[in-house]
Scaffold this motif. Structure first.
Motif, short mmCIF file in Angstrom:
data_model
loop_
_atom_site.label_atom_id
_atom_site.label_comp_id
_atom_site.label_asym_id
_atom_site.label_seq_id
_atom_site.Cartn_x
_atom_site.Cartn_y
_atom_site.Cartn_z
N PRO A 105 0.85 -1.20 0.00
CA PRO A 105 0.00 0.00 0.00
C PRO A 105 0.89 1.25 0.00
CG PRO A 105 -0.63 -1.51 1.78
CD PRO A 105 0.68 -1.98 1.23
N ALA A 106 0.37 2.35 -0.51
CA ALA A 106 1.16 3.58 -0.65
C ALA A 106 1.76 4.03 0.68
CB ALA A 106 0.28 4.69 -1.24
N ASP A 107 1.01 3.90 1.77
CA ASP A 107 1.53 4.44 3.03
C ASP A 107 2.69 3.63 3.60
OD1 ASP A 107 0.35 2.32 4.37
OD2 ASP A 107 -0.63 3.58 5.88
N ALA A 108 2.93 2.46 3.03
CA ALA A 108 4.10 1.68 3.46
C ALA A 108 5.40 2.27 2.92
CB ALA A 108 3.95 0.23 3.02
N LEU A 109 5.26 3.16 1.95
CA LEU A 109 6.44 3.82 1.39
C LEU A 109 6.48 5.30 1.75
CD1 LEU A 109 6.39 2.26 -2.21
CD2 LEU A 109 7.72 1.50 -0.24
N GLY A 110 5.63 5.69 2.70
CA GLY A 110 5.51 7.10 3.07
C GLY A 110 6.67 7.61 3.92
N THR A 111 6.37 8.36 4.96
CA THR A 111 7.42 9.02 5.74
C THR A 111 8.37 8.05 6.42
OG1 THR A 111 5.76 9.25 7.43
CG2 THR A 111 6.34 11.24 6.23
N GLU A 112 7.88 6.89 6.80
CA GLU A 112 8.76 5.87 7.36
C GLU A 112 8.65 4.63 6.49
OE1 GLU A 112 8.94 6.31 12.13
OE2 GLU A 112 7.08 5.56 11.30
N PRO A 113 9.37 4.60 5.37
CA PRO A 113 9.20 3.49 4.43
C PRO A 113 9.57 2.15 5.08
CG PRO A 113 10.63 5.21 3.52
CD PRO A 113 10.41 5.55 4.95
#
Ligand SMILES: [Zn+2]
Length: 262
Positions: A101-109
């Motif tokens: 999911p996109a948020d898995a690569l967000g601010t704390e990948p």
């Protein structure tokens, strides 16, 4: 076309622990699920200990074609980096896809930058998306109700369909999207514990009764489920619903051919 396809499509449970206490104490293992579908190997949700559980069971990471994360929580992603490293043999044999999911690569990948270059590609999972890995297709039909961006998966193989209902609070959308021959359900609680966003055993009963798969596997047990003896609960549910319900065990290998012909 694919004449050398090994017989037996299997799902190996590298862990059955769910949520913090069970995982932190390794009361049950937490390594995720390893699929072997017609020789294509796919790893789902490599939680803490995946590298230990998989090597112990002689599963070879370099054979993986893909790794899929339902969401970024630690019990689903902790061993992602080492599994990418193992899949690509330390970068000497770059290959394999990562689906997150996109948020898995967000601010704390969830993945270190240097490992991204070892992969063939990273694909972002979206609600309603359909993806393919060799001759297997899977979709992420609906976003779950869970603290992190979370998707379950519906797999279609040459011979079978199966779905994985990852972490979520119950909502009717689960019924509309995960009908398959085999249902795998992450059941953390023995009793509902709102507003904590996990499925409970009564949710499992409701989902199984409504969807009536050929078989259902319960996994991802929290402390209350574990104390309640999931294998006994599964047996009771089988009798009540007439659906074969199995409580996963660490290391259990489920053979999809036991579902019979599609
Ligand atoms: Zn979670």
């Amino acid at each position: 076309m694919d004449d050398e396809r090994p017989s037996g499509d299997t799902i190996t449970f590298l862990g059955t622990a769910g949520a913090r206490i069970m995982v932190a104490n390794q009361i049950l293992a937490s390594g995720g699920m390893w699929l072997n579908i017609g020789g294509t190997e796919i790893l789902i949700d490599p939680g803490p200990g995946c590298i230990v559980q998989s090597t112990k069971r002689k599963l070879r990471a370099e054979k993986l074609s893909a790794i899929i994360l339902s969401h970024r929580h630690l019990d689903h992603s902790a061993d992602l980096n080492i599994m990418v490293e193992a899949m690509t043999q330390g970068g000497f044999r770059p290959h394999g896809q990562l689906f997150v999911p996109a948020d898995a690569l967000g601010t704390e990948p969830v993945i270190f930058s240097y490992l991204k270059g070892y992969l063939e590609g990273i694909t972002i999972l979206n609600e309603g998306g359909t993806y393919s890995i060799d001759n297997i297709s899977f979709s992420t039909p609906i976003r779950h109700i869970h603290a992190a961006e979370t998707y379950g998966m519906l797999f279609k193989t040459a011979n079978h369909t199966f779905s994985y209902i990852a972490d979520s609070l119950y909502f009717d959308g689960l019924l509309r999207n995960y009908s398959a021959e085999l249902l795998i359900l992450n059941i953390v609680f023995a009793e509902p514990r709102p507003p904590v966003d996990h499925l409970s055993f009564p949710d499992a009963e409701h989902i199984i009764t409504e969807l009536r798969p050929k078989a259902a596997i319960l996994t991802h047990f929290g402390t209350s489920m574990w104390r309640a003896k999931p294998w006994e609960m599964a047996e009771g549910l089988s009798e009540k619903t007439g659906v074969k319900v199995i409580a996963a065990r660490d290391g259990m290998k489920f053979d999809l051919s036991t579902l019979g012909n599609a």
